[in-house]
Structures are given as C-alpha cells and as structure tokens.
Design a protein around this motif. Structure first.
Motif, PDB file in Angstrom:
ATOM      1  N   LYS A   1     -56.840 -45.223   3.561  1.00 21.36           N
ATOM      2  CA  LYS A   1     -57.660 -43.997   3.594  1.00 21.36           C
ATOM      3  C   LYS A   1     -57.237 -43.050   4.711  1.00 21.36           C
ATOM      4  O   LYS A   1     -57.358 -41.829   4.565  1.00 21.36           O
ATOM      5  CB  LYS A   1     -59.134 -44.368   3.784  1.00 21.36           C
ATOM      6  CG  LYS A   1     -60.045 -43.173   3.929  1.00 21.36           C
ATOM      7  CD  LYS A   1     -61.498 -43.572   4.102  1.00 21.36           C
ATOM      8  CE  LYS A   1     -62.402 -42.342   4.203  1.00 21.36           C
ATOM      9  NZ  LYS A   1     -63.805 -42.708   4.444  1.00 21.36           N
TER      10      LYS A   1
ATOM     11  N   ASP B   1     -63.384 -36.079  13.326  1.00 20.55           N
ATOM     12  CA  ASP B   1     -63.220 -37.289  12.518  1.00 20.55           C
ATOM     13  C   ASP B   1     -64.519 -38.106  12.563  1.00 20.55           C
ATOM     14  O   ASP B   1     -65.150 -38.233  13.607  1.00 20.55           O
ATOM     15  CB  ASP B   1     -62.069 -38.126  13.091  1.00 20.55           C
ATOM     16  CG  ASP B   1     -61.857 -39.383  12.269  1.00 20.55           C
ATOM     17  OD1 ASP B   1     -61.314 -39.272  11.162  1.00 20.55           O
ATOM     18  OD2 ASP B   1     -62.300 -40.456  12.727  1.00 20.55           O
TER      19      ASP B   1
ATOM     20  N   TYR C   1     -67.589 -52.593  13.525  1.00 26.08           N
ATOM     21  CA  TYR C   1     -67.022 -51.500  12.728  1.00 26.08           C
ATOM     22  C   TYR C   1     -68.058 -50.390  12.620  1.00 26.08           C
ATOM     23  O   TYR C   1     -69.157 -50.607  12.122  1.00 26.08           O
ATOM     24  CB  TYR C   1     -66.662 -51.997  11.323  1.00 26.08           C
ATOM     25  CG  TYR C   1     -65.927 -50.999  10.460  1.00 26.08           C
ATOM     26  CD1 TYR C   1     -66.580 -50.268   9.455  1.00 26.08           C
ATOM     27  CD2 TYR C   1     -64.559 -50.750  10.646  1.00 26.08           C
ATOM     28  CE1 TYR C   1     -65.904 -49.351   8.677  1.00 26.08           C
ATOM     29  CE2 TYR C   1     -63.874 -49.838   9.854  1.00 26.08           C
ATOM     30  CZ  TYR C   1     -64.548 -49.142   8.880  1.00 26.08           C
ATOM     31  OH  TYR C   1     -63.874 -48.234   8.098  1.00 26.08           O
TER      32      TYR C   1
ATOM     33  N   TYR D   1     -57.577 -49.898   8.653  1.00 27.90           N
ATOM     34  CA  TYR D   1     -58.020 -49.446   7.346  1.00 27.90           C
ATOM     35  C   TYR D   1     -56.852 -49.737   6.406  1.00 27.90           C
ATOM     36  O   TYR D   1     -55.948 -48.925   6.268  1.00 27.90           O
ATOM     37  CB  TYR D   1     -58.398 -47.969   7.309  1.00 27.90           C
ATOM     38  CG  TYR D   1     -59.378 -47.705   6.192  1.00 27.90           C
ATOM     39  CD1 TYR D   1     -58.984 -47.783   4.846  1.00 27.90           C
ATOM     40  CD2 TYR D   1     -60.723 -47.489   6.450  1.00 27.90           C
ATOM     41  CE1 TYR D   1     -59.886 -47.627   3.812  1.00 27.90           C
ATOM     42  CE2 TYR D   1     -61.634 -47.306   5.426  1.00 27.90           C
ATOM     43  CZ  TYR D   1     -61.214 -47.389   4.103  1.00 27.90           C
ATOM     44  OH  TYR D   1     -62.130 -47.225   3.091  1.00 27.90           O
TER      45      TYR D   1
ATOM     46  N   ASN E   1     -63.609 -52.436   7.377  1.00 26.03           N
ATOM     47  CA  ASN E   1     -64.745 -52.298   6.458  1.00 26.03           C
ATOM     48  C   ASN E   1     -64.687 -53.479   5.488  1.00 26.03           C
ATOM     49  O   ASN E   1     -63.973 -53.440   4.485  1.00 26.03           O
ATOM     50  CB  ASN E   1     -64.674 -50.980   5.685  1.00 26.03           C
ATOM     51  CG  ASN E   1     -65.879 -50.818   4.764  1.00 26.03           C
ATOM     52  OD1 ASN E   1     -66.572 -51.794   4.465  1.00 26.03           O
ATOM     53  ND2 ASN E   1     -66.146 -49.597   4.343  1.00 26.03           N
TER      54      ASN E   1
ATOM     55  N   GLY F   1     -67.240 -47.183  11.418  1.00 25.99           N
ATOM     56  CA  GLY F   1     -66.893 -46.196  10.383  1.00 25.99           C
ATOM     57  C   GLY F   1     -66.492 -44.856  10.942  1.00 25.99           C
ATOM     58  O   GLY F   1     -66.503 -43.850  10.235  1.00 25.99           O
ATOM     59  N   SER F   2     -66.141 -44.821  12.215  1.00 24.34           N
ATOM     60  CA  SER F   2     -65.592 -43.625  12.865  1.00 24.34           C
ATOM     61  C   SER F   2     -64.345 -44.075  13.588  1.00 24.34           C
ATOM     62  O   SER F   2     -64.427 -44.812  14.580  1.00 24.34           O
ATOM     63  CB  SER F   2     -66.580 -43.047  13.884  1.00 24.34           C
ATOM     64  OG  SER F   2     -67.207 -41.896  13.424  1.00 24.34           O
ATOM     65  N   MET F   3     -63.189 -43.638  13.120  1.00 23.42           N
ATOM     66  CA  MET F   3     -61.928 -44.159  13.652  1.00 23.42           C
ATOM     67  C   MET F   3     -61.832 -44.002  15.168  1.00 23.42           C
ATOM     68  O   MET F   3     -61.431 -44.938  15.877  1.00 23.42           O
ATOM     69  CB  MET F   3     -60.739 -43.454  12.991  1.00 23.42           C
ATOM     70  CG  MET F   3     -59.398 -43.993  13.450  1.00 23.42           C
ATOM     71  SD  MET F   3     -58.028 -43.014  12.781  1.00 23.42           S
ATOM     72  CE  MET F   3     -56.657 -44.143  13.118  1.00 23.42           C
TER      73      MET F   3
HETATM   74  P1  P6P Z   1     -65.095 -46.056   5.308  1.00 23.59           P
HETATM   75  C1  P6P Z   1     -64.174 -41.232   8.638  1.00 23.59           C
HETATM   76  O1  P6P Z   1     -64.505 -40.628   7.400  1.00 23.59           O
HETATM   77  C2  P6P Z   1     -62.849 -41.932   8.460  1.00 23.59           C
HETATM   78  O2  P6P Z   1     -61.858 -41.028   8.081  1.00 23.59           O
HETATM   79  C3  P6P Z   1     -62.473 -42.658   9.740  1.00 23.59           C
HETATM   80  O3  P6P Z   1     -62.960 -42.031  10.879  1.00 23.59           O
HETATM   81  C4  P6P Z   1     -63.066 -44.038   9.550  1.00 23.59           C
HETATM   82  O4  P6P Z   1     -62.339 -45.045  10.223  1.00 23.59           O
HETATM   83  C5  P6P Z   1     -63.006 -44.236   8.032  1.00 23.59           C
HETATM   84  O5  P6P Z   1     -62.985 -42.932   7.443  1.00 23.59           O
HETATM   85  C6  P6P Z   1     -64.222 -44.960   7.524  1.00 23.59           C
HETATM   86  O6  P6P Z   1     -64.052 -45.121   6.118  1.00 23.59           O
HETATM   87  O7  P6P Z   1     -64.536 -46.058   3.903  1.00 23.59           O
HETATM   88  O8  P6P Z   1     -65.049 -47.425   5.954  1.00 23.59           O
HETATM   89  O9  P6P Z   1     -66.444 -45.406   5.430  1.00 23.59           O
END
Ligand code: P6P
Length: 363
Positions: free
Chosen positions: A299, A135, A269, A289, A236, A271-273
């Motif tokens: 998402k 992820d 933030y 998210y 985000n 961008g990696s859960m």
């Molecule tokens: P955005 C990574 O692609 C992911 O699935 C998660 O790990 C993360 O939290 C999210 O998308 C980030 O999405 O739209 O903020 O770049």
C-alpha cells in the motif's frame, strides 16, 4: 561531521543547519529548504492540534477524491498547500511531487499571481521535493498521530523520454522519478504528544522536538541509532491470511517466541506510518506494510513514503526492504507507485530476509 559539530542537544534547527553548512559548504542550499520545512511543520502542527476547534475535521464538502482514489480530508488539501507554498518560495525548488497532486508540479509553472511569477521565475531552483503532506490523515479526526514525510533530490539532467510502451516521461517527471539512493535529504514531522522533526542529510539521523515556549525545533537526539533487535512487530494483522509464507512464518515466530531470538514480541500498530516508524526507530523491531493477495505491491508509496523513511532508517543503522530488494535501490516508474515495505532493526530485517531466501543485499 554532524555528530562532532552538532553533538550537544538543545541547539535549534537553524543553528544545526548553520553549523552543518559550515562543516559541509555543499549543503548551503539546503538551509533555506529546511527553514521552509520547519515553518510548514509548525503551521501544520497548529492546524492539526486545533482542527476540532476550527472546523477543519472531516472531508471536503465537495467529496473530492485524490489521485489515490481516496476521499480528501480538509486537512489533506490545506497541508498540501502549506507545504507547496513554503517550498515554492525558497528559491531552491524546481519540481514538487506530492501524494495529493496527480502529477509533479514545475515550480515556475505553478504561479497564481503576477507577484508570484516575478518571485518564482527569479528564484526557481534546482531541487526536487517529494512529500506526503499529512500521512495517516484518515486517523486525524480521532486524535491519532499523523505526520509529514519529505524527501529532497538534486535536479537530475533528465530529458523528455519515450518509454518502450510508447508512454512519454517528460523532463519534469524524469527529474522526479529517482531512486531513494539519490536522496540528499529526507525526513518526517510527527504530530503527536510532541511535534518531532527527524531527518537525515546522509550523515546520520537527527531528531528535534518542537519547544512551543521558544517556537523552535530543538535537537534532542543528535545521532539516532535504532537497536539492532527489538521486541515489537508492527503490521496490520487483519491482512495476515493474505500474506506470503515467509512473512507469515516470521510473524508467527515472533508472536509465539519460536523465532531466531526465542522471544515473544509485542504487537503495536497505529495505522499511521510516521508514528509506527518513529516508534520502531526509537524502540527497535519491525514495521511493515507487505504485499498481499489483494495489494500485490503493498500500500505504501515508494517515492514519498517508503524511500524517505528507508533513508532515515538506514542512516540510523537499520534496514529497509521489499523482502526481495533494498528499497533505496528501486528505480520508480510512476510517481504514485506502491511497494511492499519491511523496515526496522537490522537483525530483525535480516531474519525476515533469510526466510525469503534473500541475503543482506536486499536490505
Ligand atoms: P491500513 C495511512 O493511510 C497509510 O498510508 C500509512 O500511514 C499507514 O501505515 C497505512 O496507510 C495504514 O494502512 O490498511 O493498515 O489502514
């Protein structure tokens, strides 16, 4: 029981699982599954750390796009194979469902060689594993933390079913589409400054750190408890104009210090859960998210991202909701369905749910 039996830090994952199994014999079959996950985690950690040295950065030359419509990184495919192969030969797995696979895979159907078929047919088991092998992989070439997320269900007695819309849910899919409340184990492996393995078996959340000197995951936090309040919000914010009014009100409150705690929070933030949830678990606060006008279901995927992470967070004393519904109560209708997610410190989640007019039943 785990806290008593395995309270001392410094013990290895294999010893933790042995002692946990002695305390809870019904967990015996999970031992080999966690051994496989441990091996896969060490392998993936090495692949990620060395990717820029071994030419494993970037996208597949074929320009392959996965079922999510996302172009696949080389590491997406390799890490998916690493995890599938590790789990396939545990003798415990019946079905594997991955973010990188169009549909769930019956272990005894997924054999490449005669040797595989002999071994797998004899050993295919009755657990269902759901996982996102890497992820946050879009970040991996920039050295941003990434992670593996996994959940383990017991086999359900699902049978082939024809849904009202005429679509067919075959036995394999039926075994996979279970609510997060059915999870018997869930965890993540974070590939960052250290490699962390954090998981729950339904009796607390336990955190291990990989010690490269001895090649073992070592227990470093036997019973993780998320602070009831934090001072960090993690969304985000580029999407904030698309959010619904309750969320905009919550975020504005913590951004300006006009929320329930009259405290200005910091925004973090990456961008990696897995990285954002790991920080939230340890420091407290809220990660999310949410749904927005573009992504009406958000998402993050329910089955192999939101549900396992929600199990971990709830077992650490936190909450996880869509804003309307407790994540673990949602019955999936599609392997790759997305859900809005807000999770973290119990009082922070409750404050947001209050703005949605929801009581705590939703989180
Ligand atoms: P955005 C990574 O692609 C992911 O699935 C998660 O790990 C993360 O939290 C999210 O998308 C980030 O999405 O739209 O903020 O770049």
């Amino acid at each position: 029981i785990f806290t008593e039996v395995c309270s001392q830090t410094g013990i290895t994952l294999s010893r933790f699982m042995i002692e946990a199994t002695v305390a809870n014999p019904q967990l015996a079959e999970l031992e080999s599954i966690f051994s496989a996950i441990e091996t896969a985690g060490k392998t993936i950690s090495n692949l990620v750390r060395r990717s820029s040295l071994t030419g494993l950065t970037g996208y597949l030359d074929s320009g392959n796009v996965n079922v999510q419509g996302e172009e696949q990184k080389k590491l997406d495919v390799i890490t998916n194979d690493v995890l599938k192969n590790a789990l396939k030969f545990t003798g415990r797995m019946g079905v594997l469902a991955s973010e990188e696979e169009d549909a769930p895979v019956e272990v005894d159907d997924d054999v490449e060689s005669r040797y595989d078929s002999i071994l797998v047919e004899r050993t295919a088991g009755q657990y269902v594993a759901v996982f996102d092998p890497l992820d946050g992989s879009s970040n991996v070439d920039a050295g941003i933390p990434t992670g593996t997320i996994f959940g383990i269900f017991e086999d359900s007695n699902a049978e082939c079913e024809v849904l009202p819309d005429g679509s067919i849910v075959d036995e394999c899919l039926g075994k996979t589409l279970q609510p997060g409340a059915n999870l018997v184990a869930a965890g993540y492996i974070l590939y960052s400054s250290s490699t962390f393995l954090c998981f729950t078996l339904g009796a607390g959340t336990h955190m291990f750190t990989y010690d490269e000197h001895i090649g073992e995951f070592v227990l470093t936090d036997p019973d993780v408890k998320i602070p009831s309040r934090g001072k960090i919000y993690s969304f985000n914010e580029a999407n904030c104009q698309e959010w619904d009014e309750p969320l905009q009100k919550y975020v504005n409150g913590v951004r300006t210090g006009t929320g329930e705690t009259s405290t200005k929070y910091s925004s973090r933030y990456i961008g990696s859960m897995v990285g954002d949830v790991h920080r939230t678990l340890l420091y407290g606060g809220l990660f999310g998210y949410p749904a927005d006008k573009k992504n009406v279901c958000g998402k993050l995927r329910l089955l192999y991202e939101a549900a396992p992470m929600s199990f971990i967070v709830e077992q650490a004393g936190g909450k996880a909701s869509t804003g309307r519904t407790r994540i673990l109560d949602i019955n999936p209708t599609n392997v790759h369905q997305r859900v809005p997610v807000v999770l973290g410190s119990a009082d922070d989640v409750s404050e947001l749910l209050g703005l949605y007019g929801e009581t705590d039943k939703a989180g």
